[in-house]
Write a protein that holds these residues in place. Structure first.
Motif, PDB file in Angstrom:
ATOM      1  N   UNK A  48      44.355  38.739  42.547  1.00  0.00           N
ATOM      2  CA  UNK A  48      43.441  39.690  43.203  1.00  0.00           C
ATOM      3  C   UNK A  48      42.740  40.622  42.208  1.00  0.00           C
ATOM      4  N   UNK A  49      43.490  41.049  41.180  1.00  0.00           N
ATOM      5  CA  UNK A  49      42.912  41.933  40.154  1.00  0.00           C
ATOM      6  C   UNK A  49      41.853  41.174  39.362  1.00  0.00           C
ATOM      7  N   UNK A  50      42.149  39.932  38.994  1.00  0.00           N
ATOM      8  CA  UNK A  50      41.211  39.133  38.211  1.00  0.00           C
ATOM      9  C   UNK A  50      39.950  38.810  39.009  1.00  0.00           C
ATOM     10  N   UNK A  51      40.091  38.616  40.304  1.00  0.00           N
ATOM     11  CA  UNK A  51      38.901  38.351  41.128  1.00  0.00           C
ATOM     12  C   UNK A  51      37.997  39.583  41.123  1.00  0.00           C
ATOM     13  N   UNK A  52      38.618  40.762  41.151  1.00  0.00           N
ATOM     14  CA  UNK A  52      37.863  42.029  41.073  1.00  0.00           C
ATOM     15  C   UNK A  52      37.194  42.194  39.719  1.00  0.00           C
ATOM     16  N   UNK A  60      44.008  26.295  39.881  1.00  0.00           N
ATOM     17  CA  UNK A  60      42.765  25.927  39.206  1.00  0.00           C
ATOM     18  C   UNK A  60      41.711  25.461  40.196  1.00  0.00           C
ATOM     19  N   UNK A  61      42.121  24.597  41.120  1.00  0.00           N
ATOM     20  CA  UNK A  61      41.113  24.073  42.057  1.00  0.00           C
ATOM     21  C   UNK A  61      40.603  25.176  42.999  1.00  0.00           C
ATOM     22  N   UNK A  98      38.577  32.301  36.946  1.00  0.00           N
ATOM     23  CA  UNK A  98      39.988  32.227  36.567  1.00  0.00           C
ATOM     24  C   UNK A  98      40.271  30.850  35.959  1.00  0.00           C
ATOM     25  N   UNK A  99      40.680  30.878  34.684  1.00  0.00           N
ATOM     26  CA  UNK A  99      40.997  29.644  33.963  1.00  0.00           C
ATOM     27  C   UNK A  99      42.504  29.425  34.047  1.00  0.00           C
ATOM     28  N   UNK A 100      42.888  28.232  34.452  1.00  0.00           N
ATOM     29  CA  UNK A 100      44.317  27.904  34.545  1.00  0.00           C
ATOM     30  C   UNK A 100      44.592  26.711  33.641  1.00  0.00           C
ATOM     31  N   UNK A 101      45.689  26.791  32.893  1.00  0.00           N
ATOM     32  CA  UNK A 101      46.040  25.710  31.978  1.00  0.00           C
ATOM     33  C   UNK A 101      47.542  25.435  32.065  1.00  0.00           C
ATOM     34  N   UNK A 158      49.873  49.442  31.261  1.00  0.00           N
ATOM     35  CA  UNK A 158      50.010  50.785  30.685  1.00  0.00           C
ATOM     36  C   UNK A 158      49.710  50.753  29.181  1.00  0.00           C
ATOM     37  N   UNK A 159      50.196  49.714  28.507  1.00  0.00           N
ATOM     38  CA  UNK A 159      50.021  49.638  27.047  1.00  0.00           C
ATOM     39  C   UNK A 159      48.585  49.292  26.660  1.00  0.00           C
ATOM     40  N   UNK A 160      47.948  48.368  27.385  1.00  0.00           N
ATOM     41  CA  UNK A 160      46.662  47.827  26.913  1.00  0.00           C
ATOM     42  C   UNK A 160      45.528  47.911  27.945  1.00  0.00           C
ATOM     43  N   UNK A 161      45.793  48.580  29.064  1.00  0.00           N
ATOM     44  CA  UNK A 161      44.715  48.837  30.028  1.00  0.00           C
ATOM     45  C   UNK A 161      44.495  47.745  31.052  1.00  0.00           C
ATOM     46  N   UNK A 162      44.890  46.517  30.754  1.00  0.00           N
ATOM     47  CA  UNK A 162      44.676  45.392  31.669  1.00  0.00           C
ATOM     48  C   UNK A 162      45.466  44.188  31.165  1.00  0.00           C
ATOM     49  N   UNK A 163      45.469  43.135  31.943  1.00  0.00           N
ATOM     50  CA  UNK A 163      46.032  41.853  31.491  1.00  0.00           C
ATOM     51  C   UNK A 163      44.905  40.834  31.536  1.00  0.00           C
ATOM     52  N   UNK A 164      44.575  40.265  30.392  1.00  0.00           N
ATOM     53  CA  UNK A 164      43.522  39.236  30.351  1.00  0.00           C
ATOM     54  C   UNK A 164      44.093  37.825  30.409  1.00  0.00           C
TER      55      UNK A 164
END
Ligand SMILES: NC(=O)c1ccc[n+]([C@@H]2O[C@H](COP(=O)([O-])OP(=O)(O)OC[C@H]3O[C@@H](n4cnc5c(N)ncnc54)[C@H](O)[C@@H]3O)[C@@H](O)[C@H]2O)c1
Length: 263
Positions: free
Chosen positions: A127-131, A170-171, A178-181, A80-86
């Motif tokens: 799912x959102x990030x894949x889209x 990650x794998x 999608x980057x995972x750290x 809501x605040x920033x339109x998305x989560x990056x």
């Protein structure tokens, strides 16, 4: 302010940080905000989260990030605040101190906050990030998630599980943007370290870092997407020792757990 390649990396991005009322989460909020990110500050500590949100010009969402309702409210608030989560930094954690007699409640809490919070956040975000073509999921695990932690069985096991879940993410998704750290520090001078009693001395033996130093290392790691973020360089050597001579490594860990015993 001059724009460096790294600040270009998060400038204008929507970054959610859980457990950000103090300690490492607070330092991450300050560092990422200085680089131009829009920060959503989450914690169960109302006053602390609001203070940090004010400090970084961000948005506070007070919620238990380990519950389905809490993480849903958190991601909805950031969107809501920033339109998305990056970028989602799953940083909230609990100490999980105890030996074989640690209570059911101590185990439940450690597994909920140190593991299931991440699972529940990923269930909503992936799912959102894949889209939308990508996203970054950073888990504050611990060196205890690669090695172990004397006197803190629920902590050690839940942090190993957190690293394992990060590896799995990650794998599975690295080819789809999608980057995972996983951040795996040893002792960091925060409220959590201060509350670990006798364990504090063991944790501090290889040197402590400030939360700001950890945040700087995390920020650098955004540049090369490296999976393991190791603010204490010794951790890499210990991790290699564990893999290459597990029994010798366990004997060393045993002497840490019982420093006065004859080996
Ligand atoms: N301090 C260390 O030595 C150290 C070392 C390795 C890893 N870590 C990890 O770093 C992370 C941050 O810890 P810290 O050292 O900054 O300690 P901290 O106690 O300052 O911060 C932890 C924050 O998480 C919040 N929190 C706990 N449960 C929550 C929940 N369910 N929902 C929302 N917020 C919640 C707390 O209120 C607190 O503000 C933790 O995951 C911890 O395990 C810390």
């Amino acid at each position: 302010m001059s724009i460096t390649p790294s600040s270009a990396g998060v400038s204008g991005k929507s970054v959610v940080i859980t457990g950000a009322a103090g300690g490492i989460g607070h330092a991450l909020a300050v560092r990422f905000s200085a680089a131009g990110a829009n920060i959503t500050v989450n914690d169960v500590d109302h006053a602390g989260a609001r203070n940090v949100a004010n400090e970084v010009g961000g948005t506070a969402v007070i919620a238990d990030c380990a519950t389905e309702d809490g993480v849903t409210a958190l991601i909805a608030g950031a969107t809501e605040a920033y339109g998305r989560v990056d970028v989602y930094i799953a940083n909230a954690g609990v100490p999980g101190i105890g030996d074989v007699s640690a209570s059911e409640e101590a185990w439940r809490l450690a597994l909920e906050v140190n593991l299931m919070a991440h699972v529940r956040a990923a269930r909503l975000l992936v799912p959102v990030w894949l889209e939308q073509g990508g996203g970054r999921f950073i888990i504050t695990a611990s060196a205890a998630g690669l090695l172990s932690m004397p006197g803190a069985a629920p902590y050690a096991a839940s942090k190993h599980a957190a690293v394992a879940f990060a590896e799995w993410l990650s794998m599975t998704y690295r080819d789809r943007g999608i980057v995972v750290q996983a951040i795996c520090p040893q002792a960091v001078r925060t409220r959590m370290l201060g509350g670990m009693g006798a364990l504090t001395e063991i944790a501090e033996r290889t040197g402590t870092l400030s939360p700001t130093e950890v945040a700087e290392e995390v920020y650098d790691a955004i540049l090369d997407d490296r999976f393991l973020i190791l603010p204490h360089p010794d951790v890499h050597r210990f991790y290699v020792n564990r893999a290459t001579d597990t029994d010798r490594w366990l004997k060393t860990m045993n002497s840490l757990a019982h420093p006065t015993s004859d080996e």
